[in-house]
Design an enzyme around this catalytic site. Structure first.
Site, mmCIF file in Angstrom:
data_model
loop_
_atom_site.group_PDB
_atom_site.id
_atom_site.type_symbol
_atom_site.label_atom_id
_atom_site.label_comp_id
_atom_site.label_asym_id
_atom_site.label_seq_id
_atom_site.Cartn_x
_atom_site.Cartn_y
_atom_site.Cartn_z
ATOM 1 N N SER A 182 0.852 -1.198 0.000
ATOM 2 C CA SER A 182 0.000 0.000 0.000
ATOM 3 C C SER A 182 0.879 1.236 0.000
ATOM 4 C CB SER A 182 -0.878 -0.002 1.249
ATOM 5 O OG SER A 182 -1.513 1.243 1.392
ATOM 6 N N TYR A 200 -0.556 -0.471 10.140
ATOM 7 C CA TYR A 200 -0.843 -0.886 8.758
ATOM 8 C C TYR A 200 0.338 -0.529 7.832
ATOM 9 C CZ TYR A 200 -3.593 -0.925 4.358
ATOM 10 O OH TYR A 200 -4.067 -1.153 3.083
ATOM 11 N N LYS A 204 2.585 -3.085 5.648
ATOM 12 C CA LYS A 204 2.606 -2.981 4.185
ATOM 13 C C LYS A 204 4.026 -2.726 3.661
ATOM 14 C CE LYS A 204 -1.690 -3.677 2.981
ATOM 15 N NZ LYS A 204 -2.041 -5.004 2.442
HETATM 16 N N1 LIG Z 1 -9.120 -0.293 -0.887
HETATM 17 C C1 LIG Z 1 -7.998 0.369 -1.069
HETATM 18 O O1 LIG Z 1 -7.974 1.494 -1.618
HETATM 19 C C2 LIG Z 1 -6.698 -0.239 -0.640
HETATM 20 C C3 LIG Z 1 -5.558 0.575 -0.640
HETATM 21 C C4 LIG Z 1 -4.338 0.009 -0.331
HETATM 22 C C5 LIG Z 1 -4.260 -1.330 -0.007
HETATM 23 N N2 LIG Z 1 -5.397 -2.089 0.024
HETATM 24 C C6 LIG Z 1 -5.248 -3.487 0.350
HETATM 25 O O2 LIG Z 1 -5.984 -4.278 -0.572
HETATM 26 C C7 LIG Z 1 -6.385 -5.496 0.071
HETATM 27 C C8 LIG Z 1 -7.880 -5.686 -0.118
HETATM 28 O O3 LIG Z 1 -8.549 -4.699 0.616
HETATM 29 P P1 LIG Z 1 -10.058 -4.218 0.315
HETATM 30 O O4 LIG Z 1 -9.989 -2.749 0.086
HETATM 31 O O5 LIG Z 1 -10.687 -5.084 -0.697
HETATM 32 O O6 LIG Z 1 -10.698 -4.434 1.759
HETATM 33 P P2 LIG Z 1 -11.958 -5.308 2.243
HETATM 34 O O7 LIG Z 1 -12.102 -5.055 3.692
HETATM 35 O O8 LIG Z 1 -13.123 -5.064 1.354
HETATM 36 O O9 LIG Z 1 -11.462 -6.802 1.961
HETATM 37 C C9 LIG Z 1 -10.531 -7.435 2.766
HETATM 38 C C10 LIG Z 1 -10.927 -8.889 2.838
HETATM 39 O O10 LIG Z 1 -9.954 -9.612 3.603
HETATM 40 C C11 LIG Z 1 -10.645 -10.579 4.368
HETATM 41 N N3 LIG Z 1 -9.839 -10.956 5.519
HETATM 42 C C12 LIG Z 1 -9.459 -10.170 6.560
HETATM 43 N N4 LIG Z 1 -8.733 -10.875 7.445
HETATM 44 C C13 LIG Z 1 -8.662 -12.152 6.961
HETATM 45 C C14 LIG Z 1 -8.047 -13.334 7.424
HETATM 46 N N5 LIG Z 1 -7.350 -13.354 8.571
HETATM 47 N N6 LIG Z 1 -8.157 -14.460 6.664
HETATM 48 C C15 LIG Z 1 -8.861 -14.453 5.505
HETATM 49 N N7 LIG Z 1 -9.474 -13.343 5.019
HETATM 50 C C16 LIG Z 1 -9.376 -12.209 5.737
HETATM 51 C C17 LIG Z 1 -11.930 -9.879 4.784
HETATM 52 O O11 LIG Z 1 -12.919 -10.810 5.182
HETATM 53 C C18 LIG Z 1 -12.289 -9.108 3.516
HETATM 54 O O12 LIG Z 1 -13.130 -9.860 2.664
HETATM 55 C C19 LIG Z 1 -5.939 -5.367 1.524
HETATM 56 O O13 LIG Z 1 -4.699 -6.014 1.707
HETATM 57 C C20 LIG Z 1 -5.791 -3.879 1.712
HETATM 58 O O14 LIG Z 1 -4.897 -3.557 2.754
HETATM 59 C C21 LIG Z 1 -6.615 -1.575 -0.272
#
Ligand SMILES: NC(=O)c1ccc[n+]([C@@H]2O[C@H](COP(=O)([O-])OP(=O)(O)OC[C@H]3O[C@@H](n4cnc5c(N)ncnc54)[C@H](O)[C@@H]3O)[C@@H](O)[C@H]2O)c1
Length: 272
Positions: free
Chosen positions: A135, A148, A152
């Protein structure tokens, strides 16, 4: 985001294991329905997928995800480490538990899922691609995300090392720094009202993940791509030419050569 990746990969003909613990955004709770709902949609659209509800942050969970893939499909080619949670707070207010659980799901979770797949690929002399989700919050820093951001940035270092080790086994390792409207980002400033903008949706990130996993990216390993509504760009760790010295130097020498040592602040981050 994982749902969008799974659906696009399935449309491209991949057999997909959809893993989701189904907990809340802060990592509490779990439900078996989340992964199965995505699997049902993929199967209804003519694709192939199976669900797994293991916790990625445990060694057993990572092993179980590989076992599900091997039982259902007999092999693994691609692993996308994507699961994540948030416990955002300014550092002084962060509890030890907030720190531990965020590092556990992101950094250790990436380890727990990667380790068994890595060894399966290596032992079977099978080429593979491992994608890890970093991230900009860790690569550049972001206010209120010390736990976080640390996790990351750790994933970035993990990715860089495995890319070096994977070269001899034909395993590519890539990083992703995504930006999209999901439940993780829905309440961040500037995200409201973006639901109707297709550029801001997870479906707009999925093609970059598909690219990284596919032979289109066969010459790339050890690289991080930022993908968001702005488009796609590589994020790279770079070093200035710096101040060189053949003799021991003092703190004052370092200060005097600041212009050679530091980047001009205008190039620290290019966003537009
Ligand atoms: N949304 C953004 O703009 C953004 C930005 C930077 C990084 N990210 C990263 O992208 C990835 C996806 O995030 P997102 O935005 O879709 O969030 P989200 O919360 O919609 O999805 C995250 C998913 O991870 C699952 N999860 C959490 N802990 C878990 C575990 N211990 N075992 C199995 N599953 C688990 C949750 O149930 C959820 O479905 C993450 O790693 C997040 O840090 C997202």
């Amino acid at each position: 985001m994982g749902e969008a990746y799974a659906k696009l990969f399935a449309r491209e003909g991949a057999s997909v294991v959809v893993n989701d613990l189904g907990g809340a955004r802060d990592g509490t709770g779990s439900s078996v329905g989340a992964a199965q709902t995505v699997v049902d949609a993929i199967v209804a659209a003519g694709g192939t997928a199976v669900a797994n509800t293991s916790d990625v942050s445990t060694v057993e969970g990572g092993k179980a995800i590989l076992a599900t893939a091997l039982e259902a499909f007999g092999k693994v080619d691609i692993l996308v480490n994507n699961a994540g949670i948030l416990r955002d707070k300014t550092f002084a207010k962060t509890s030890e538990e907030d720190w531990d659980v965020v590092v556990k799901v992101h950094l250790k979770g990436t380890y727990c899922c990667t380790f068994p797949v890595w060894n399966w690929l290596k032992e079977n002399n099978h080429p593979g691609v491992i994608i890890m989700t970093s991230s900009t919050s860790g690569l550049y820093g972001n206010f209120g995300q010390s736990n976080y951001g640390a996790a990351k940035a750790g994933i970035y270092g993990f990715m860089r090392v495995l890319a070096l080790e994977g070269a001899r086994y034909n395993i590519r390792v890539m990083g992703l720094a995504p930006g999209a409207l999901t439940r993780m980002t829905a309440d961040l400033p500037g995200m409201q009202g973006r639901e109707t903008n297709p550029m801001s949706l997870p479906e707009n990130i999925a093609p970059t993940v598909l690219f990284m996993a596919s032979d289109l990216a066969s010459e790339h390993t050890g690289k991080v791509l930022a993908a968001s509504a702005r488009g796609v760009a590589e994020i790279k760790m770079v070093q200035t030419k710096g101040f060189r010295s053949e003799t021991p130097y003092t703190a004052e020498d370092v200060a005097e050569h600041a212009e050679q040592i530091f980047f001009p602040s205008s190039v620290e981050r290019v966003l537009s």
